[in-house]
Scaffold this active site. Sequence first.
Site, short mmCIF file in Angstrom:
data_model
loop_
_atom_site.label_atom_id
_atom_site.label_comp_id
_atom_site.label_asym_id
_atom_site.label_seq_id
_atom_site.Cartn_x
_atom_site.Cartn_y
_atom_site.Cartn_z
N TYR A 167 0.83 -1.20 0.00
CA TYR A 167 0.00 0.00 0.00
C TYR A 167 0.87 1.25 0.00
CZ TYR A 167 -3.26 3.55 1.75
OH TYR A 167 -4.00 4.69 1.91
N LYS A 171 1.15 4.17 -3.00
CA LYS A 171 0.91 5.60 -2.81
C LYS A 171 2.13 6.44 -3.17
CE LYS A 171 -3.40 5.44 -1.69
NZ LYS A 171 -4.41 5.92 -2.67
#
Length: 264
Positions: A167, A171
């Site tokens: 994750y 990002k």
Amino acid sequence: MPASPLPVPRRFEGRSVLVTGAGTGFGAEIAVRAAQEGARAVGVHYRSSSAGAERTAERVRDAGATAELFQADIVDWEQIKAMADAAFDRLGGLDVLVNNVGDVAREQMSWRDITEESIDHVLAVDVKGTMLCVHEFGARMLEQGHGSIVNIGSTVIVRGSARAPQYAAAKYGLLGLTKSYAHAFAPTVRVNVFAPGFIETEATLGRQDWKSGRGEQLRSMTPMGRIPGPAELAGAALFLATDDAAHMTGNYMVADGGYNMVGA
């Protein structure tokens, strides 16, 4: 939230806004807030939550805007091309795109639980999917002569994620594509990242770790002393698409209650 909420500004009078992943959670609140701020038309994108998208559309109409629903899987380039064409047609052009769709690997509680399937999915949705949307909608905004794109990022890039490294990696990728297209589209179309900290959406509140103490721990570590709900941050996310942000592009704007304070 303040005891007496401030009046909602009218920053999008006569404009059209499309929000991806607007069937539930933060995306739904951004779509509704755009309508409350005077948007004439709001596009509500969803992949599978058609019932949620219908509810969001009804709230948008109640706030005074027209609502158009768009279904697409954002990791499929042909579907995004088709959605972009349909959006510019049905919304009469598009002034603002908010790329809210993202996968936070919510069910993964430890880096030890990572799977190749999860890595592939998170990177596909958060990086490839967002990039396709920026690419296709941004190209059409260039042709029409104006537009603003807000990508919903995360403060996870400040601290990383021991729980879900894929994750955090995704990002970081989002930040890179934002800066790249901000350069490519300038000065006609602006592209920025809005990075909220933790948000108490229904999905977050339902997480086992949140219910077993993590939520309380994070509140105590946040200088503002609380974790906001999605509606409270919707206006901040939309700020980057307003005329007040006209000289901002390629930026990363944080709203996390002070949790991730960093130096200049």
